[in-house]
Scaffold this motif. Sequence first.
Motif, PDB file in Angstrom:
ATOM      1  N   SER A 175       5.813   2.953   6.626  1.00 51.69           N
ATOM      2  CA  SER A 175       4.807   1.978   5.998  1.00 51.69           C
ATOM      3  C   SER A 175       3.697   1.647   6.971  1.00 51.69           C
ATOM      4  O   SER A 175       2.540   1.783   6.576  1.00 51.69           O
ATOM      5  N   TYR A 215       1.609   4.748   7.784  1.00 53.32           N
ATOM      6  CA  TYR A 215       0.854   5.292   6.801  1.00 53.32           C
ATOM      7  C   TYR A 215      -0.442   4.232   6.883  1.00 53.32           C
ATOM      8  O   TYR A 215      -1.625   4.898   6.820  1.00 53.32           O
ATOM      9  N   LYS A 268       8.947   2.968  -2.707  1.00 54.32           N
ATOM     10  CA  LYS A 268       8.895   3.774  -4.003  1.00 54.32           C
ATOM     11  C   LYS A 268       7.883   4.985  -3.642  1.00 54.32           C
ATOM     12  O   LYS A 268       7.926   6.073  -4.178  1.00 54.32           O
ATOM     13  N   ASP A 269       6.847   4.717  -2.936  1.00 56.47           N
ATOM     14  CA  ASP A 269       5.927   5.599  -2.506  1.00 56.47           C
ATOM     15  C   ASP A 269       6.461   6.673  -1.597  1.00 56.47           C
ATOM     16  O   ASP A 269       6.142   7.921  -1.666  1.00 56.47           O
ATOM     17  N   SER A 277       0.831  -1.065   0.182  1.00 60.64           N
ATOM     18  CA  SER A 277      -0.129  -0.059  -0.082  1.00 60.64           C
ATOM     19  C   SER A 277       0.842   1.235  -0.102  1.00 60.64           C
ATOM     20  O   SER A 277       0.549   2.231  -0.461  1.00 60.64           O
ATOM     21  N   PHE A 278       1.811   1.280   0.822  1.00 57.80           N
ATOM     22  CA  PHE A 278       2.735   2.266   0.886  1.00 57.80           C
ATOM     23  C   PHE A 278       4.149   1.878   1.193  1.00 57.80           C
ATOM     24  O   PHE A 278       4.533   1.809   2.142  1.00 57.80           O
ATOM     25  N   PHE A 305       6.417  10.501  -2.256  1.00 56.69           N
ATOM     26  CA  PHE A 305       5.870  11.327  -1.162  1.00 56.69           C
ATOM     27  C   PHE A 305       6.788  12.738  -0.801  1.00 56.69           C
ATOM     28  O   PHE A 305       6.415  13.805  -0.876  1.00 56.69           O
TER      29      PHE A 305
END
Length: 422
Positions: A406, A409, A81-82, A77-78, A86
Motif C-alpha cells: 500500500s 503504491y 482488495k486492490d 487508494s490501494f 492486482f
Amino acid sequence: MVYDVIIIGGGSAGLMAAVAASASGGRVLLLDKGDKLGRKLGISGGGRCNVTNNKEMDELVKHIPGNGRFLYSALTSFGNKDIIAFFESMGIKLKEEDNGRMFPVTDKAKTVVDALVNQVVKQGVDIRAHAPVDEVLYKDGAVAGVRLRSGERITGAAVIVASGGKSVPHTGSTGDGYAWAEKAGHTITELFPTEVPITSNEPFIVSKELQGVSLRDVSLSVWNPKGKRIIEHRGDMIFTHFGVSGPIALRCSQFVVKALKQFQVGNIILTIDLMPDKSVDEVYAETLKLAETDSKKAVKNVLHGYLPDKMIPLLLARSGLPETLTYDHIPKQQWMELAKTAKSFPLRAYGTRSIEEAFVTGGGVHLKEVDPRTMESKLMNGLYFCGEVLDIHGYTGGYNITAAFSTGYAAGSSAAAQAQYK
C-alpha cells in the motif's frame, strides 16, 4: 540518463512502487544491493507468501498496532482488495485461509515474486542488482539522485527509499535507509524487534523440561507491573530452550519490549490460560470429577489428556499438591489453586530475541515527517519512503505485506506524478 524516479530496494514495497511509478510511462530505475529481487517476500508466509489479509479496513488496521492508522489514506487508494485484484489480473489466483490470510493457490512465494518482477520488467523499469547505494544526494532542499558504492552517480527527480528495516538481515534488510533519512533531517524513532520469540529464565525454561511442548488454542496475556493486562492473544504457542515462540508469543513480543522499557523493570509477567473457554470453577469441577471417577489413581495420571502432560508436574507443584495424591485425600483449597494456575500459568519474560531474529522491525522514519497520502518527506522535496523503513509494524498474517504494498503504491504513483511536473 536522468530518471524520473529512482527506487532503492527490491522488496515488497520497492517492487510495488516500481509498478506504480512506471504505470504512466515514466523513466524508473530500481536498485537492489542483492543478487535477486523480493528475497524477504520469497520467504514470507513460511515460503508460501501471505500476500495480504482479506479483513475489512478497520479490522485490518487494528492488526497493525504500530501506527496502523497512518495507513488509512494509502489503504483507501490501494488496499487489500486492490492487492487481491492486482495479482488476479496477472493470472495469480489467490485463496483465503484462516483469519483472512490470502495465499497464492500454488502455495509458492516464487509465484508472487516472479509475477511482480515480470510486471516491473514489462512496464519498462530499468533494474540493477548488485548495486548498493552509498548515499542519497540532496541539493537546495530537494533530491538530486543517488551515489552508488562504486562511486557512480545517478540523477533522479525523485528517490523512493524502500530499503526495509533491520529484521531478517540475510535478505538485505540491514537498516541502510535510516542514515539517508537522517541526512535529510528526519527523526528515526527507536528501533526494536517485533514478531519475535520471547525469552525467559524461569527454572523450567532453563532446565528445558518444557522444551518442544506445543499448546493449541490457549490464551497468552502480558501484564504491567501494576497488575493491569496490556494485551491478550489467543492461538498456538510453543516452549523453547530460551522461552516461548509460536504465533501468539510473537504477537505479544512487542508489548513485552515496550513494557520493559516503559516501567524500567527486569522482567514482565506473562500468563497462559490453558483453557480460555472455561471458567476457574468449571476447571475445578471437571478435574475433581475426573479424580473421583478414577479415585484410586494418582492425580498425576488422572489429569493426563485434560492438561498438557509435561506441564502436569509443574502445575501440581505450584499448587502444593503431590503427584501421588488420590481423590480421597484432595485438599479443596489446593485443588482450587490448581484450577487457577491452569487458567493463569505465570511466566516471567526478561526480553526477546534480537532484532535480527525478528520478523518485523519496530520503529523507523518518524511518521509526523511523512505525508500519509503520498509518502513524501515533509522535509525534503522528492524524497519518499515506503515499507518497513517507516515506523509502522503489524502482526504476522499478511498485515505487514499489505502495509508495504500500500505504501509502495502510494509512493510510486506520487513520485511519478511529481516528476512529470518538473
